[in-house]
Motif scaffolding. Sequence first.
Motif, PDB file in Angstrom:
ATOM      1  N   MET A  86      11.048 -53.977 -31.486  1.00  0.00           N
ATOM      2  CA  MET A  86      10.175 -53.079 -32.252  1.00  0.00           C
ATOM      3  C   MET A  86       9.961 -53.605 -33.679  1.00  0.00           C
ATOM      4  O   MET A  86       8.844 -53.571 -34.197  1.00  0.00           O
ATOM      5  N   TRP A  87      11.029 -54.089 -34.307  1.00  0.00           N
ATOM      6  CA  TRP A  87      10.913 -54.631 -35.653  1.00  0.00           C
ATOM      7  C   TRP A  87      10.049 -55.891 -35.664  1.00  0.00           C
ATOM      8  O   TRP A  87       9.278 -56.118 -36.593  1.00  0.00           O
ATOM      9  N   LYS A  88      10.169 -56.717 -34.637  1.00  0.00           N
ATOM     10  CA  LYS A  88       9.329 -57.913 -34.563  1.00  0.00           C
ATOM     11  C   LYS A  88       7.858 -57.535 -34.426  1.00  0.00           C
ATOM     12  O   LYS A  88       6.989 -58.117 -35.095  1.00  0.00           O
ATOM     13  N   ASP A  89       7.564 -56.560 -33.579  1.00  0.00           N
ATOM     14  CA  ASP A  89       6.180 -56.088 -33.437  1.00  0.00           C
ATOM     15  C   ASP A  89       5.667 -55.514 -34.758  1.00  0.00           C
ATOM     16  O   ASP A  89       4.513 -55.757 -35.145  1.00  0.00           O
ATOM     17  N   TYR A  90       6.514 -54.769 -35.444  1.00  0.00           N
ATOM     18  CA  TYR A  90       6.169 -54.193 -36.744  1.00  0.00           C
ATOM     19  C   TYR A  90       5.818 -55.303 -37.732  1.00  0.00           C
ATOM     20  O   TYR A  90       4.805 -55.232 -38.440  1.00  0.00           O
ATOM     21  N   ARG A  91       6.644 -56.336 -37.765  1.00  0.00           N
ATOM     22  CA  ARG A  91       6.410 -57.445 -38.687  1.00  0.00           C
ATOM     23  C   ARG A  91       5.097 -58.158 -38.366  1.00  0.00           C
ATOM     24  O   ARG A  91       4.349 -58.530 -39.275  1.00  0.00           O
ATOM     25  N   ILE A  92       4.793 -58.322 -37.100  1.00  0.00           N
ATOM     26  CA  ILE A  92       3.522 -58.932 -36.696  1.00  0.00           C
ATOM     27  C   ILE A  92       2.357 -58.080 -37.192  1.00  0.00           C
ATOM     28  O   ILE A  92       1.384 -58.591 -37.757  1.00  0.00           O
ATOM     29  N   GLU A  93       2.454 -56.765 -36.993  1.00  0.00           N
ATOM     30  CA  GLU A  93       1.383 -55.865 -37.440  1.00  0.00           C
ATOM     31  C   GLU A  93       1.211 -55.905 -38.951  1.00  0.00           C
ATOM     32  O   GLU A  93       0.083 -55.882 -39.454  1.00  0.00           O
ATOM     33  N   LEU A  94       2.325 -55.956 -39.692  1.00  0.00           N
ATOM     34  CA  LEU A  94       2.233 -56.044 -41.150  1.00  0.00           C
ATOM     35  C   LEU A  94       1.504 -57.311 -41.582  1.00  0.00           C
ATOM     36  O   LEU A  94       0.687 -57.282 -42.499  1.00  0.00           O
ATOM     37  N   ASN A  95       1.799 -58.394 -40.917  1.00  0.00           N
ATOM     38  CA  ASN A  95       1.173 -59.666 -41.278  1.00  0.00           C
ATOM     39  C   ASN A  95      -0.309 -59.711 -40.931  1.00  0.00           C
ATOM     40  O   ASN A  95      -1.012 -60.619 -41.383  1.00  0.00           O
ATOM     41  N   ARG A  96      -0.785 -58.760 -40.171  1.00  0.00           N
ATOM     42  CA  ARG A  96      -2.198 -58.735 -39.773  1.00  0.00           C
ATOM     43  C   ARG A  96      -3.024 -57.676 -40.503  1.00  0.00           C
ATOM     44  O   ARG A  96      -4.182 -57.462 -40.143  1.00  0.00           O
ATOM     45  N   ILE A  97      -2.473 -57.036 -41.521  1.00  0.00           N
ATOM     46  CA  ILE A  97      -3.243 -55.967 -42.190  1.00  0.00           C
ATOM     47  C   ILE A  97      -4.536 -56.479 -42.797  1.00  0.00           C
ATOM     48  O   ILE A  97      -5.529 -55.761 -42.854  1.00  0.00           O
ATOM     49  N   GLU A  98      -4.548 -57.730 -43.233  1.00  0.00           N
ATOM     50  CA  GLU A  98      -5.765 -58.271 -43.837  1.00  0.00           C
ATOM     51  C   GLU A  98      -6.880 -58.472 -42.820  1.00  0.00           C
ATOM     52  O   GLU A  98      -8.037 -58.635 -43.189  1.00  0.00           O
ATOM     53  N   LEU A  99      -6.546 -58.434 -41.541  1.00  0.00           N
ATOM     54  CA  LEU A  99      -7.547 -58.579 -40.489  1.00  0.00           C
ATOM     55  C   LEU A  99      -8.210 -57.254 -40.126  1.00  0.00           C
ATOM     56  O   LEU A  99      -9.193 -57.242 -39.388  1.00  0.00           O
ATOM     57  N   GLN A 100      -7.674 -56.149 -40.653  1.00  0.00           N
ATOM     58  CA  GLN A 100      -8.259 -54.842 -40.360  1.00  0.00           C
ATOM     59  C   GLN A 100      -9.644 -54.740 -40.979  1.00  0.00           C
ATOM     60  O   GLN A 100      -9.888 -55.237 -42.080  1.00  0.00           O
ATOM     61  N   GLN A 101     -10.531 -54.087 -40.284  1.00  0.00           N
ATOM     62  CA  GLN A 101     -11.916 -53.971 -40.729  1.00  0.00           C
ATOM     63  C   GLN A 101     -12.049 -53.330 -42.107  1.00  0.00           C
ATOM     64  O   GLN A 101     -12.881 -53.728 -42.903  1.00  0.00           O
ATOM     65  N   GLY A 102     -11.236 -52.347 -42.436  1.00  0.00           N
ATOM     66  CA  GLY A 102     -11.354 -51.646 -43.709  1.00  0.00           C
ATOM     67  C   GLY A 102     -10.572 -52.247 -44.856  1.00  0.00           C
ATOM     68  O   GLY A 102     -10.588 -51.704 -45.958  1.00  0.00           O
ATOM     69  N   PHE A 103      -9.869 -53.347 -44.628  1.00  0.00           N
ATOM     70  CA  PHE A 103      -9.044 -53.946 -45.679  1.00  0.00           C
ATOM     71  C   PHE A 103      -9.912 -54.357 -46.856  1.00  0.00           C
ATOM     72  O   PHE A 103     -10.985 -54.910 -46.657  1.00  0.00           O
ATOM     73  N   PRO A 104      -9.544 -54.092 -48.097  1.00  0.00           N
ATOM     74  CA  PRO A 104      -8.300 -53.489 -48.556  1.00  0.00           C
ATOM     75  C   PRO A 104      -8.402 -52.003 -48.872  1.00  0.00           C
ATOM     76  O   PRO A 104      -7.422 -51.374 -49.222  1.00  0.00           O
TER      77      PRO A 104
END
Length: 118
Positions: A86-104
């Motif tokens: 779960m923590w590994k998946d969380y870390r992956i998601e955190l590293n991808r926040i800049e790929l979100q359509q609404g970023f920043p």
Amino acid sequence: MSYAVRKDGQGFRAIDGPEDIESHETYYEGVPPTPIALPLSAGEAANRAREAREQLLSVAANRMGPLQDAVERNKATPDEVRMLDMWKDYRIELNRIELQQGFPSSIVWPPVPGEQTP
């Protein structure tokens, strides 16, 4: 005390009287209103998001370390293996926040593993 308050709400200055105000100001007596904060620029918002992400990644690393140790030493319980995943998946998601359509301006932060969501 008298103040010249900016019409855009961005600040004020002390003055002697109403004759001292300028066209972009209004006259105000007493405690002036709290200035309205300017919205962040896209660059500032992106930098703040990255800083928040770095803090969350640091927390994740601190949580993952002991779990990873237990897995590597073949001493992990099934719950510890699940939490590490779960923590590994969380870390992956955190590293991808800049790929979100609404970023920043609009970020959907991943839920922290083990915390209940409302």
